[in-house]
Scaffold this active site. Structure first.
Site, PDB file in Angstrom:
ATOM      1  CB  SER A 138      -0.878   0.019   1.253  1.00 48.13           C
ATOM      2  OG  SER A 138      -1.523   1.268   1.383  1.00 48.13           O
ATOM      3  CE1 TYR A 197      -4.511  -2.156   5.096  1.00 43.86           C
ATOM      4  CE2 TYR A 197      -3.554   0.007   4.709  1.00 43.86           C
ATOM      5  CZ  TYR A 197      -4.118  -1.150   4.224  1.00 43.86           C
ATOM      6  OH  TYR A 197      -4.280  -1.310   2.860  1.00 43.86           O
TER       7      TYR A 197
HETATM    8  P1  NAD Z   1     -11.814  -5.515  -0.603  1.00 42.07           P
HETATM    9  O1  NAD Z   1     -12.590  -5.362   0.636  1.00 42.07           O
HETATM   10  O2  NAD Z   1     -12.547  -5.655  -1.863  1.00 42.07           O
HETATM   11  O3  NAD Z   1     -10.833  -6.761  -0.502  1.00 42.07           O
HETATM   12  C1  NAD Z   1     -10.258  -7.202   0.691  1.00 42.07           C
HETATM   13  C2  NAD Z   1     -10.614  -8.666   0.817  1.00 42.07           C
HETATM   14  O4  NAD Z   1      -9.870  -9.222   1.890  1.00 42.07           O
HETATM   15  C3  NAD Z   1     -12.062  -8.919   1.156  1.00 42.07           C
HETATM   16  O5  NAD Z   1     -12.848  -9.025  -0.007  1.00 42.07           O
HETATM   17  C4  NAD Z   1     -11.998 -10.229   1.917  1.00 42.07           C
HETATM   18  O6  NAD Z   1     -12.389 -11.292   1.083  1.00 42.07           O
HETATM   19  C5  NAD Z   1     -10.541 -10.398   2.253  1.00 42.07           C
HETATM   20  N1  NAD Z   1     -10.391 -10.643   3.692  1.00 42.07           N
HETATM   21  C6  NAD Z   1     -10.383  -9.727   4.680  1.00 42.07           C
HETATM   22  N2  NAD Z   1     -10.275 -10.357   5.865  1.00 42.07           N
HETATM   23  C7  NAD Z   1     -10.217 -11.687   5.599  1.00 42.07           C
HETATM   24  C8  NAD Z   1     -10.090 -12.849   6.394  1.00 42.07           C
HETATM   25  N3  NAD Z   1      -9.991 -12.770   7.732  1.00 42.07           N
HETATM   26  N4  NAD Z   1     -10.095 -14.051   5.773  1.00 42.07           N
HETATM   27  C9  NAD Z   1     -10.183 -14.134   4.440  1.00 42.07           C
HETATM   28  N5  NAD Z   1     -10.278 -13.077   3.630  1.00 42.07           N
HETATM   29  C10 NAD Z   1     -10.299 -11.868   4.212  1.00 42.07           C
HETATM   30  O7  NAD Z   1     -10.800  -4.284  -0.648  1.00 42.07           O
HETATM   31  P2  NAD Z   1      -9.515  -3.989  -1.554  1.00 42.07           P
HETATM   32  O8  NAD Z   1      -9.271  -2.557  -1.361  1.00 42.07           O
HETATM   33  O9  NAD Z   1      -9.639  -4.554  -2.896  1.00 42.07           O
HETATM   34  O10 NAD Z   1      -8.356  -4.739  -0.762  1.00 42.07           O
HETATM   35  C11 NAD Z   1      -7.433  -5.610  -1.377  1.00 42.07           C
HETATM   36  C12 NAD Z   1      -6.034  -5.314  -0.870  1.00 42.07           C
HETATM   37  O11 NAD Z   1      -5.650  -4.020  -1.322  1.00 42.07           O
HETATM   38  C13 NAD Z   1      -5.876  -5.294   0.639  1.00 42.07           C
HETATM   39  O12 NAD Z   1      -4.679  -5.954   1.000  1.00 42.07           O
HETATM   40  C14 NAD Z   1      -5.761  -3.818   0.957  1.00 42.07           C
HETATM   41  O13 NAD Z   1      -5.015  -3.592   2.127  1.00 42.07           O
HETATM   42  C15 NAD Z   1      -5.013  -3.349  -0.256  1.00 42.07           C
HETATM   43  N6  NAD Z   1      -5.072  -1.901  -0.501  1.00 42.07           N
HETATM   44  C16 NAD Z   1      -6.254  -1.303  -0.773  1.00 42.07           C
HETATM   45  C17 NAD Z   1      -6.282   0.061  -0.988  1.00 42.07           C
HETATM   46  C18 NAD Z   1      -7.564   0.793  -1.290  1.00 42.07           C
HETATM   47  O14 NAD Z   1      -7.545   2.026  -1.300  1.00 42.07           O
HETATM   48  N7  NAD Z   1      -8.661   0.117  -1.539  1.00 42.07           N
HETATM   49  C19 NAD Z   1      -5.096   0.799  -0.922  1.00 42.07           C
HETATM   50  C20 NAD Z   1      -3.921   0.157  -0.649  1.00 42.07           C
HETATM   51  C21 NAD Z   1      -3.913  -1.205  -0.441  1.00 42.07           C
END
Ligand code: NAD
Ligand code: MG
Length: 308
Positions: free
Chosen positions: A200, A213
């Protein structure tokens, strides 16, 4: 058209045009909240996962991939792109996200590829082992692991108020699960296989509200480089993608709704990204031919924020 809107034009790709159209003048979205983990169908507007735009070119033909958190957000966009590039895909997700998982699976199948659904809570070591085993068994092996599942919770209080149970959710989801799952998958990966971790912008520019985080994301970068050194001699590559602010269920589920109105507006590109805009970075890193000499790198997709 205000100054920021005019600065955004002209857009150069269909995806960027759609992404800009989905955001408001502050780069953000209508105020809204959900309970974690959040569902795609409750988001306004619906994110763009490349459903109408991603065009595959057989870059991952015949590969088999496991994507954690592949039900929604970035993981769904990666699943759609991988399938259109010719890969079979297993996705892991939380049981309460079944409807999102089924929609992702439907897109994978429409691309003519196999979709394997693996619900379970990755905060449990045994679940990680089971998910790895079932992905390998049902796909007939594994070539790509995308450690994308993640959790955050924005807090306005400081470290002294941070509860251990909340830290546990963040550290177990983002770090323990990555260690456990990667450990379970590694014996099945051969030369040319790769692991892609999701870092991230928080690893580089940590927000005060995301102390725990942001720490995990810095650790994920370190894990990426360290593991790449360990498994390089086996011909296995390990990389990471560092997203900036992306419009996914994680956002309305983990921060105050009003913050979303300007979400992404502080990036040089002046808006949040859409999940579809992340997928090509994963395709590149997963490709055994195009990224054959790329390992231990972190590829930023941040709307212009620096990842160094
Ligand atoms: P999202 O909510 O669509 O995806 C995150 C997924 O993590 C969830 O769909 C869920 O299935 C899974 N998850 C969470 N806890 C879990 C558990 N205990 N067991 C199994 N699965 C679990 O959101 P996203 O933004 O697509 O996130 C994907 C990745 O991107 C994450 O690692 C997040 O930290 C990272 N990220 C997101 C952003 C943003 O702005 N959205 C920015 C930087 C990094
Ligand atoms: Mg989800």
């Amino acid at each position: 058209m205000d100054e920021r809107t005019s600065k955004r034009a002209p857009t150069t790709s269909v995806v960027a045009e759609r992404a800009a159209a989905l955001t408001n003048d502050q780069g953000g979205f209508p105020a809204q909240e959900q309970q974690p983990p959040g569902l795609t169908g409750r988001m306004n507007p619906r994110p763009d996962h490349g459903e109408e735009t991603y065009v595959g070119h057989d870059r991952l033909a015949g590969l088999r991939a496991l994507i954690t958190g592949g039900d929604s957000g970035i993981g769904r966009a990666v699943a759609i792109a991988f399938a259109r590039e010719g890969a079979d895909v297993a996705i892991s997700y939380l049981p309460e996200e079944q409807e999102d998982a089924e929609e992702t699976a439907e897109w994978v199948r429409r691309a003519g590829r196999r979709a394997v659904l693996l619900p379970g809570d990755l905060r449990e070591e045994q679940t990680c082992a089971d998910v790895a085993e079932r992905a390998v068994a049902e796909l007939g092996g594994l070539d790509v692991l995308v450690n994308n599942a993640g959790f955050q919770m924005a807090r306005t209080t400081g470290l002294e108020e941070l509860r251990t149970e909340d830290m546990d959710r963040v550290f177990k989801t983002n770090l323990y699960a990555m260690f456990w799952l990667t450990r379970a998958v590694l014996p099945h990966l051969g030369r040319g296989a790769s692991i892609i971790n999701v870092s991230s912008i928080q690893a580089y520019q940590p927000s005060q509200t995301l102390l725990d985080y942001a720490s995990t994301k810095a650790a994920i970068n370190n894990f990426t480089v360290n593991l790449a050194a360990e498994v390089g001699e086996r011909g296995i590559r390990v990389n990471a993608v560092a997203p900036g602010p992306i419009w996914t269920p994680l956002q309305p589920a983990t921060q105050e709704g009003e913050h979303l109105e300007s979400f992404g507006g502080d990036t040089p590109l002046g808006r949040a990204g859409q999940p579809a805009e992340l997928a090509p970075a994963f395709v590149f890193l997963a490709s055994p031919s195009e990224a054959s000499y790329v390992s231990a790198t972190v590829l930023g997709v941040t709307g212009g924020k620096p990842v160094f």
